[in-house]
Design a protein around this motif. Structure first.
Motif: not given
Lengths: 233, 271
Positions: B205-207, B223-232, B252-258
């Motif tokens: 994902x774009x991150x 960075x274990x938390x990052x989605x792109x990191x997990x994807x890699x 959800x990526x940004x704060x508001x959508x979180x």
């Protein structure tokens, strides 16, 4: 409910700390990039820097006693130009005698090198004999020998060591002062040797053997000097 | 030990070849493999920056080829992981400074003591591409869900198919934006896979974390938390032969959508 509020609190805190972090990484990127671009444009590489550092230390240690471990040589961007920043932790300046001795040792070393080059032209076998004798002689009092093996030239190494033994004879009038200096230096030297050993794992074992000899010799020598001092007192 | 040689290629520039190389390499090394990354982008090297090793490079691949140093001397160890090494490209030379044969023999030598050799290929289909692929037996084609990237990927796949020594190649879809796919403003993963008819090995994902991690010179897999990191991380596992499901990147990526997602979850639970 408590958990929910804790979660929200964490997320809010996360949000704010993250933005702070973003600012920081921006600056990190900016500085890294500037440095890399300077290196690219000027065609400077770490190999060159390391050599320059070594020669700087050789030069400066003729005049001052310094903490070589902490010496920093960096190229930093400054107003679109590359500035050579040299930070030297000076412990004390050397006195006249020491400077004279260091200069003299250097001259002698130069002569020796010239002589050796000549000899090498004439007869290569002589060198081997020289090597054996030198092992017994050398002492580690001078600053010169510490960085001489940057180029991993074991021969050069031995030459400077011999030169250093001559220097030590010249400066023996202040045994106490010298000893203080020596302790500090020894620590540095061992550190440096460790680093070097690590770096040169793939190199031939010649240099490491020498270092070992070196250390043993150092211990012996120190004992001798301690004895001397006791006598004096 | 016989290591595997993978080339990361794309045709189009700027789709994330170098980022992919750095992250897959780091992930493989973290899993205990001995990994060497080779930057073959002579004159435009960047892999060193992404790994934060730019100040440690003493010798480059050109020094090895021109016999100014031994291969082992030119390998720069990663700051964190001793299993990971970088063989940097020369910054002052161009693509003609090495040949495919030379790179092949370097790979052959590295194979003996490493599990993975990952080659970062330059953009384009010229000499640089030929060199980078010469020593590889597997390829990962990186593309983004954009027309130009997919078109170039298709061209690259054609070229790879013509090479006998490339035994297999897979597609890695980078910079995927679930939000745009949801509103039908971006080609979906399935669309791209269908068009290219190529086996998929990862969806990244774009991150925004990619930008900060690049700033710091630290691959995002750390960075274990990052989605792109997990994807890699998952891509690395698939390379190692594990069967891993594709990550749900529609998170959800940004704060508001979180916060939105948080309250939505809450109401779901209450109900």
């Amino acid at each position: 409910m408590k958990e929910i509020f804790a979660d929200i609190y964490n997320k809010v805190v996360d949000f704010f700390t993250k933005t702070e972090e973003k600012d920081k990484t921006k600056d990190v990127a900016r500085n890294r990039l500037k440095l890399v671009l300077m290196q690219d444009r000027t065609n400077l590489n770490p190999r060159l820097l390391e050599r320059l550092r070594g020669e700087m230390i050789d030069l400066l240690s003729k005049y001052v006693v310094m903490d070589k471990e902490l010496l920093e040589l960096n190229f930093t961007p400054e107003d679109d130009q590359l500035a050579l920043m040299l930070s030297i932790p000076v412990i004390r300046a050397k006195d006249e005698e020491e400077i004279e001795a260091a200069l003299k040792a250097e001259d002698e070393e130069k002569e020796r090198l010239a002589k050796l080059a000549q000899e090498a032209d004439e007869d290569e076998d002589d060198e081997a004999d020289d090597d054996n004798n030198e092992d017994d002689e050398f002492e580690n009092d001078t600053e010169e020998d510490e960085n001489s093996d940057l180029e991993d030239n074991s021969q050069d190494n031995e030459e400077t060591k011999e030169a250093s033994s001559e220097l030590s004879e010249n400066t023996e009038e202040h045994p106490k002062k010298k000893k203080k200096k020596k302790h500090k230096k020894k620590k540095n030297q061992q550190l440096e040797e460790n680093v070097e050993n690590e770096e040169n794992k793939q190199e031939t074992s010649n240099t490491s053997e020498q270092n070992e000899n070196n250390n043993q010799e150092e211990v012996k020598e120190e004992q001798n000097e301690e004895n001397k001092e006791e006598h004096q007192e | 030990m016989t290591g595997r040689v993978l080339v990361i290629t794309s045709g189009k520039g700027g789709v994330g070849k170098t980022t992919t190389t750095a992250n897959i390499g780091t992930a493989l090394a973290k899993a205990g493999n001995k990994v060497v990354l080779i930057d073959t982008d002579l004159g435009l090297r960047n892999l060193d920056l992404l790994l934060g090793l730019e100040n440690r490079i003493v010798y480059t691949i050109v020094d090895v080829v021109e016999e100014r140093c031994k291969l082992k001397q030119a390998l720069v160890k990663d700051k964190k992981n001793p299993n990971l090494c970088l063989l940097a490209a020369a910054q002052t030379r161009d693509k003609t400074a090495i040949t495919g044969e030379q790179l092949k023999s370097i790979c052959e030598e590295l194979k003996e003591e490493n599990d993975f050799i990952i080659i970062d290929c330059p953009a384009g289909i010229e000499q640089g591409f030929e060199n980078a692929t010469a020593g590889a037996s597997e390829a990962i084609v990186v593309a983004t869900p954009e027309m130009s990237a997919v078109r170039d990927a298709d061209r690259i796949i054609g070229l790879l198919e013509a090479k006998e020594h490339i035994e297999k190649y897979n597609l890695l879809l980078n910079r995927v934006r679930p939000n745009l796919i949801k509103t039908n403003d971006m080609m979906s993963v399935d669309d791209v896979v269908e068009i290219l008819s190529c086996k998929l090995i990862g969806i990244i994902p774009e991150d925004t974390g990619i930008i900060t991690s690049t700033n710091k010179g630290e691959p995002i897999v750390n960075d274990e938390k990052s989605l792109a990191g997990q994807a890699y991380q998952n891509v690395a596992k698939r390379i190692m032969g594990e069967d891993v499901e594709f990550l749900d990147i529609d998170q959800p990526q940004d704060f508001i959508s979180k916060v939105k997602a948080f309250f939505l979850n809450l109401f779901k639970k209450e109900a």
